[in-house]
Motif scaffolding. Structure first.
Motif, PDB file in Angstrom:
ATOM      1  N   ASP A  22       3.285   0.624  14.031  1.00  0.00           N
ATOM      2  CA  ASP A  22       2.119   1.396  13.594  1.00  0.00           C
ATOM      3  C   ASP A  22       0.819   0.645  13.864  1.00  0.00           C
ATOM      4  N   ALA A  23       0.801  -0.655  13.582  1.00  0.00           N
ATOM      5  CA  ALA A  23      -0.408  -1.453  13.814  1.00  0.00           C
ATOM      6  C   ALA A  23      -0.764  -1.501  15.298  1.00  0.00           C
ATOM      7  N   HIS A 111       1.353  -7.261  17.619  1.00  0.00           N
ATOM      8  CA  HIS A 111       0.848  -7.074  16.268  1.00  0.00           C
ATOM      9  C   HIS A 111       1.963  -7.500  15.324  1.00  0.00           C
ATOM     10  N   ILE A 112       1.586  -8.106  14.236  1.00  0.00           N
ATOM     11  CA  ILE A 112       2.550  -8.693  13.306  1.00  0.00           C
ATOM     12  C   ILE A 112       2.625  -7.843  12.045  1.00  0.00           C
ATOM     13  N   SER A 113       3.840  -7.613  11.572  1.00  0.00           N
ATOM     14  CA  SER A 113       4.021  -6.861  10.326  1.00  0.00           C
ATOM     15  C   SER A 113       3.429  -7.650   9.157  1.00  0.00           C
ATOM     16  N   PRO A 114       3.036  -6.963   8.088  1.00  0.00           N
ATOM     17  CA  PRO A 114       2.434  -7.657   6.937  1.00  0.00           C
ATOM     18  C   PRO A 114       3.309  -8.783   6.374  1.00  0.00           C
ATOM     19  N   ASP A 115       4.626  -8.630   6.427  1.00  0.00           N
ATOM     20  CA  ASP A 115       5.492  -9.690   5.898  1.00  0.00           C
ATOM     21  C   ASP A 115       5.821 -10.759   6.955  1.00  0.00           C
ATOM     22  N   ARG A 116       5.254 -10.620   8.141  1.00  0.00           N
ATOM     23  CA  ARG A 116       5.372 -11.568   9.245  1.00  0.00           C
ATOM     24  C   ARG A 116       6.798 -11.705   9.797  1.00  0.00           C
ATOM     25  N   SER A 117       7.636 -10.692   9.575  1.00  0.00           N
ATOM     26  CA  SER A 117       9.012 -10.767  10.070  1.00  0.00           C
ATOM     27  C   SER A 117       9.235 -10.001  11.368  1.00  0.00           C
ATOM     28  N   ALA A 118       8.235  -9.226  11.809  1.00  0.00           N
ATOM     29  CA  ALA A 118       8.388  -8.424  13.028  1.00  0.00           C
ATOM     30  C   ALA A 118       7.077  -8.372  13.797  1.00  0.00           C
ATOM     31  N   THR A 119       7.206  -8.298  15.111  1.00  0.00           N
ATOM     32  CA  THR A 119       6.037  -8.117  15.975  1.00  0.00           C
ATOM     33  C   THR A 119       6.311  -6.973  16.933  1.00  0.00           C
ATOM     34  N   CYS A 120       5.234  -6.349  17.397  1.00  0.00           N
ATOM     35  CA  CYS A 120       5.353  -5.254  18.365  1.00  0.00           C
ATOM     36  C   CYS A 120       4.183  -5.335  19.334  1.00  0.00           C
ATOM     37  N   ALA A 121       4.478  -5.152  20.611  1.00  0.00           N
ATOM     38  CA  ALA A 121       3.471  -5.058  21.668  1.00  0.00           C
ATOM     39  C   ALA A 121       3.775  -3.815  22.484  1.00  0.00           C
TER      40      ALA A 121
END
Length: 128
Positions: A22-23, A111-121
């Motif tokens: 989403d981010a 982009h990093i998830s708020p809990d810092r456990s996942a990223t997406c590009a």
């Protein structure tokens, strides 16, 4: 073709994966309104099963990326920890670029998830 590449920790939740996506979409759509959602979700082979529910919900194809393909990608993000573990600067960026093909380009860096456990590009390419 739009590819969402993911990197994540082994315990990343579906909510974290969704938040990272989403981010990334919010950022890219600010520059390119109306850009569709991803056609493909890509991740390292050892994390692929974690993305199955998200791929099903989005109606997107799921593609696993092997370690050799990840190492072969130049990424704008250069995490020293990820370089040591995976051989690329960003797993999410490398997965997106490897899957989108040789003439692909990043639409948005990780982009990093708020809990810092996942990223997406997100990457755009012509491969299917």
């Amino acid at each position: 073709m739009i590819v969402a590449g993911f990197g994540c920790r082994a315990g990343a939740s579906a909510a974290a994966l969704q938040a990272a996506l989403d981010a990334a979409l919010v950022t890219v759509r600010a520059r390119r309104p109306g850009l569709p959602g991803p056609d493909v979700l890509a991740a390292p082979l050892d994390r692929l099963a974690m993305l199955e529910p998200l791929a099903d919900a989005l109606g997107a194809r799921l593609v696993g990326v092997d370690e050799v393909a990840l190492r072969g990608q130049h990424t704008p993000t250069r995490s020293l920890r990820i370089l040591a573990v995976r051989g690329c600067g960003s797993v999410a960026e490398a997965a997106a670029l490897a899957t989108a093909g040789p003439l692909s380009r990043l639409l948005v860096a990780r982009h990093i998830s708020p809990d810092r456990s996942a990223t997406c590009a997100l990457a755009q390419g012509s491969q299917t």
